[in-house]
Scaffold this active site. Structure first.
Site, short mmCIF file in Angstrom:
data_model
loop_
_atom_site.label_atom_id
_atom_site.label_comp_id
_atom_site.label_asym_id
_atom_site.label_seq_id
_atom_site.Cartn_x
_atom_site.Cartn_y
_atom_site.Cartn_z
NE ARG A 237 -16.87 -15.64 67.27
CZ ARG A 237 -16.08 -16.14 66.30
NH1 ARG A 237 -15.10 -16.98 66.62
NH2 ARG A 237 -16.29 -15.85 65.04
CD GLU A 266 -11.59 -12.54 70.86
OE1 GLU A 266 -11.50 -12.24 69.66
OE2 GLU A 266 -11.83 -13.68 71.25
CG HIS A 284 -9.89 -14.75 67.63
ND1 HIS A 284 -11.13 -14.20 67.87
CD2 HIS A 284 -10.10 -15.71 66.71
CE1 HIS A 284 -12.05 -14.81 67.14
NE2 HIS A 284 -11.44 -15.74 66.42
C1 8YV Z 1 -11.55 -15.17 62.09
C2 8YV Z 1 -12.91 -16.76 63.37
O1 8YV Z 1 -10.27 -15.01 61.57
O2 8YV Z 1 -13.68 -17.38 61.25
C3 8YV Z 1 -13.99 -17.12 62.43
O3 8YV Z 1 -15.17 -17.15 62.89
O4 8YV Z 1 -13.12 -16.72 64.53
C4 8YV Z 1 -11.56 -16.46 62.85
O5 8YV Z 1 -11.15 -17.52 62.09
C5 8YV Z 1 -11.86 -14.01 63.02
O6 8YV Z 1 -13.20 -14.06 63.35
C6 8YV Z 1 -11.53 -12.69 62.32
O7 8YV Z 1 -11.78 -11.65 63.25
#
Ligand code: 8YV
Length: 321
Positions: A237, A266, A284
């Site tokens: 993150r 984001e 992302h």
């Molecule tokens: C998601 C991610 O696609 O799964 C997670 O925590 O960071 C990604 O794989 C994303 O969060 C979707 O907004």
């Protein structure tokens, strides 16, 4: 009376059709107006929610008196107020495991692209600048046999370690809040104290969950400890890293390069990062393959069905509220 489900982000169309066949479905459409306003309007009588990438907390859920479950199409759940959901006895579920390998692949794509300056040299070649044999300005960093330091040896961190060890004969170092001897032995990984990992790693890969302990974990002091040849990769993150400190470290060539898939804000359209030639920036996309996103949506669909039927979902995040 059919139960009502609010879909608060784009999900696989086949899964959406299955939901529409079973429930009254409202899809939040960013083109139709301010998303949070739409959420506030439609959650009032919602029984369930499914989606990802939105902040859901008391400010937009307090009127959702019927809400039983939020089924997140993600493994991370830092954008949900878990204390509030527990207080309201609303289940939160996620989609672990199905995205592990895809995200680890992307981490290695960033690691290799940043190490060998792929985006910069691709543009350099296409702009006709290749007029003689590539020299020092085009040199990258070796990967094979080098030290791979993984911060967060969870499922994704472990998958990255396997790629490094079996694919590139790398020495695997890791740091966790707690040493995991059994997992480390299986991965040929050596536990390091945090500073030691930063000092010894040729590649520093951040694969932790975002929480109170990991927020702003990597800042100026940490970049100062890294090798000047180090490549930094973040697929966790954005808020795990002090983004300005990273920009400063890249601008001053304090580290060799970085590969990023996540950012403090984001989506990101404007950043000093975009002006630098030693950072690879992706939007992302860690889990962003058709196959994996379908698996995530299918798992989130099953979690939602279980929650709406009054059964605790298999992948519930808050089982004991
Ligand atoms: C998601 C991610 O696609 O799964 C997670 O925590 O960071 C990604 O794989 C994303 O969060 C979707 O907004």
């Amino acid at each position: 009376m059919r139960q009502k489900v609010v879909v608060f982000s784009q999900i696989d169309s086949n899964i959406l059709e299955k939901l529409k066949a079973q429930y009254e479905v409202v899809v939040i459409d960013p083109k139709a107006g301010e998303v949070n306003q739409q959420i506030l309007e439609h959650v009032v009588d919602a029984d369930g929610m499914i989606g990802a990438g939105r902040l859901l907390n008391q400010s937009n859920l307090s009127s959702a008196k019927e809400l039983k479950i939020i089924s997140s199409v993600s493994v991370g759940y830092d954008n949900y107020d878990l204390d509030y959901l527990n207080q309201r006895k609303i289940w939160l579920s996620n989609t672990p495991h199905v995205l592990t390998e895809t995200t680890a692949d992307l981490a290695f794509a960033l690691l290799m692209s940043a190490a060998r300056q792929v985006p910069r040299l691709d543009q350099w070649t296409k702009q006709g600048q290749w007029t003689r044999t590539a020299g020092a300005a085009q040199f990258g960093q070796d990967i094979f046999g080098k030290n791979l330091g993984i911060i967060g040896l969870g499922n994704i961190g472990a998958a990255i370690a396997r790629r490094g060890f079996h694919g590139f004969n790398m020495n695997i170092l890791y740091h966790n809040r707690r040493e995991n001897i059994e997992r480390a032995e299986a991965l040929n990984a050596t536990y390091c104290e945090f500073d030691e990992l930063l000092e010894q790693s040729d590649f520093v890969v951040v694969a932790v969950d975002l929480n109170a302990d990991s927020k702003a974990l990597i800042g100026s002091a940490e970049f100062e400890k890294m090798k000047p040849t180090a490549v930094f990769v973040n697929i966790s993150r954005g808020s795990v890293v002090d983004e300005q400190a990273l920009i400063d470290a890249l601008k001053s060539r304090r580290i060799f390069a970085a590969g990023l898939d996540v950012y403090q804000k984001e989506p990101l359209q404007h950043s000093e990062l975009f002006e630098l030639d030693n950072v690879v920036t992706l939007p992302h996309v860690g889990s962003a393959t058709a196959e994996t996103r379908y698996k995530m949506a299918a798992l989130a669909y099953q979690n939602l069905l279980e929650g709406l039927a009054g059964r605790q979902p298999q992948y519930v995040v808050n089982p004991n509220f």
